[in-house]
Design a protein around this motif. Structure first.
Motif, PDB file in Angstrom:
ATOM      1  N   VAL A  50       0.853  -1.189   0.000  1.00  0.00           N
ATOM      2  CA  VAL A  50       0.000   0.000   0.000  1.00  0.00           C
ATOM      3  C   VAL A  50       0.889   1.240   0.000  1.00  0.00           C
ATOM      4  O   VAL A  50       2.088   1.156   0.259  1.00  0.00           O
ATOM      5  N   PRO A  51       0.319   2.421  -0.272  1.00  0.00           N
ATOM      6  CA  PRO A  51       1.120   3.654  -0.200  1.00  0.00           C
ATOM      7  C   PRO A  51       1.716   3.852   1.189  1.00  0.00           C
ATOM      8  O   PRO A  51       1.062   3.574   2.208  1.00  0.00           O
ATOM      9  N   TYR A  52       2.938   4.335   1.232  1.00  0.00           N
ATOM     10  CA  TYR A  52       3.591   4.632   2.514  1.00  0.00           C
ATOM     11  C   TYR A  52       2.831   5.748   3.224  1.00  0.00           C
ATOM     12  O   TYR A  52       2.487   6.767   2.621  1.00  0.00           O
ATOM     13  N   GLY A  53       2.557   5.554   4.503  1.00  0.00           N
ATOM     14  CA  GLY A  53       1.822   6.569   5.244  1.00  0.00           C
ATOM     15  C   GLY A  53       1.639   6.179   6.689  1.00  0.00           C
ATOM     16  O   GLY A  53       2.095   5.108   7.126  1.00  0.00           O
ATOM     17  N   PRO A  54       0.946   7.017   7.461  1.00  0.00           N
ATOM     18  CA  PRO A  54       0.773   6.771   8.900  1.00  0.00           C
ATOM     19  C   PRO A  54      -0.081   5.535   9.162  1.00  0.00           C
ATOM     20  O   PRO A  54      -0.935   5.149   8.358  1.00  0.00           O
ATOM     21  N   PHE A  55       0.144   4.924  10.333  1.00  0.00           N
ATOM     22  CA  PHE A  55      -0.700   3.833  10.804  1.00  0.00           C
ATOM     23  C   PHE A  55      -1.876   4.411  11.582  1.00  0.00           C
ATOM     24  O   PHE A  55      -1.744   5.437  12.251  1.00  0.00           O
ATOM     25  N   GLU A  56      -3.001   3.732  11.518  1.00  0.00           N
ATOM     26  CA  GLU A  56      -4.106   4.038  12.413  1.00  0.00           C
ATOM     27  C   GLU A  56      -4.043   3.022  13.544  1.00  0.00           C
ATOM     28  O   GLU A  56      -4.180   1.813  13.318  1.00  0.00           O
ATOM     29  N   MET A  57      -3.804   3.505  14.774  1.00  0.00           N
ATOM     30  CA  MET A  57      -3.580   2.591  15.884  1.00  0.00           C
ATOM     31  C   MET A  57      -4.238   3.135  17.143  1.00  0.00           C
ATOM     32  O   MET A  57      -4.217   4.342  17.401  1.00  0.00           O
TER      33      MET A  57
END
Length: 363
Positions: A50-57
């Motif tokens: 997937v595109p590099y980006g922030p995690f949702e956590m």
């Protein structure tokens, strides 16, 4: 498991080979995409790029509170044929699972780890920095994601692989040595702990010692065992020294020392290097005496990032300085560095199966 591809639109992706001006540094840049896979309901599932980006956590994710997180570090190189090759990735996959066992994270099949890394590199080929000594630095890691405030192993995890286009660690070659602080105050690990794992917490614990080393004008700390009698390792690399007959000595691996893949490779390459390489328990008093007598003529550290980091002096907490040899980078270290990096870059042949081409696959 088949990998799903959710790539950026072609208009937002790199379309030309990365040709940076000047050294791009080490570990600073990121490519367009990352690999992700989740662990839930007792199994690893949903492998995807997937595109590099922030995690949702969740704020209650267990890795944020109890440090259940491990990582690896490897490199890929472009050879003269224009293809990208990895170096001993199977050893990284093996070590990842060893770290996982130590901190109670479910193992990931080694073949799946290699498949994930190769697939991501294949997608990001144009990100390889076209300059001498460059590489794609590979960072696989696993962290606990279950939203639960309980000191116990998580039931959910994320496995991620990201890539960092990186320049040569030594832009001008291995010409300058570093100083290490030998301390009896700080200890990296104790037997029965997490010292043999590449656990994130081990590196957080090293930061205070690193600040102390800087106050002494040293680059890093050379850790001793809990009794302050044996040399163990440097925080970011395995320690070694070289005798006047050319023999390379690496401290024996214990459960308080991380097994450097570079160290293991050096041991397997002794014939290529034209010298003996062996492991033994290294007592601090004898180490000091052998440097002072001239029996030890060179020293340094083995690790993925720099390959070889020459150590030309040590400093103690009483400010006493111990200089190795003539205080310059020696011929044996220069040869080890040259042979090792030439093998990684395909300029000379290495042992069978160590260097493997990343296959081209149409997503």
């Amino acid at each position: 498991m088949d990998i799903k591809y959710n790539l950026k639109p072609a208009s937002e992706r790199r379309t030309e080979q990365f040709t940076p001006e000047g050294n791009v540094g080490f570990g600073k840049l990121r490519t367009d995409h990352m690999f992700l896979m989740d662990y839930r309901d007792g199994q690893w599932c949903d492998p995807r790029i997937v595109p590099y980006g922030p995690f949702e956590m969740a704020p209650g994710a267990m890795s944020l509170h109890y440090g259940q997180s491990i990582f690896e570090g490897a490199k890929a190189f472009m050879h003269d044929d224009g293809e990208i090759y990895t170096f001993r990735l199977n050893k990284n996959a093996e070590r990842m699972n060893n770290s996982a066992n130590i901190v109670c994270i479910p193992n990931i099949d080694e073949a799946m780890q290699l498949k994930a890394i190769n697939a991501l590199i294949d997608v990001e080929r144009l990100w390889f920095p076209m300059q001498e000594g460059a590489c794609l630095y590979i960072r696989p890691f696993i962290f606990a994601t279950e939203d639960r405030l309980s000191v116990s192993p998580s039931q959910q995890y994320t496995f991620c692989v990201m890539l960092s286009p990186s320049g040569a660690y030594y832009a001008a070659g291995v010409n300058d040595g570093i100083r290490l602080l030998i301390t009896t105050k700080f200890h990296r690990a104790v037997s029965g702990g997490t010292g043999a794992s590449k656990a994130a917490g081990n590196y957080a614990a090293s930061l205070r010692a690193g600040k102390a080393a800087a106050e002494y004008g040293a680059a890093q700390v050379l850790y001793l065992d809990a009794t302050n009698q044996q040399i163990e390792e440097v925080g970011a690399m395995n320690h070694f020294h070289i005798l006047k007959d050319g023999t390379v000595i690496i401290p024996k691996f214990t459960d308080t020392i991380l097994k450097s893949i570079t160290s293991q490779s050096i041991m397997d390459m002794s014939e290529m290097l034209g010298c003996q390489v062996r492991q033994e328990t290294v007592m601090l008093d004898k180490f000091i005496a052998d440097i002072e007598s001239g029996e030890i003529i060179e020293a340094g550290g083995f690790g993925t990032a720099a390959v070889v980091s020459p150590v030309t002096s040590y400093i103690f907490e009483d400010n006493r300085i111990l200089t190795v040899g003539d205080g310059k980078v020696g011929k044996h270290i220069k040869k080890i560095y040259q042979v090792f990096t030439d093998m990684q870059k395909g300029k000379i042949a290495g042992p069978d199966g160590w260097v493997k081409r990343v296959e081209r696959v149409e997503p």
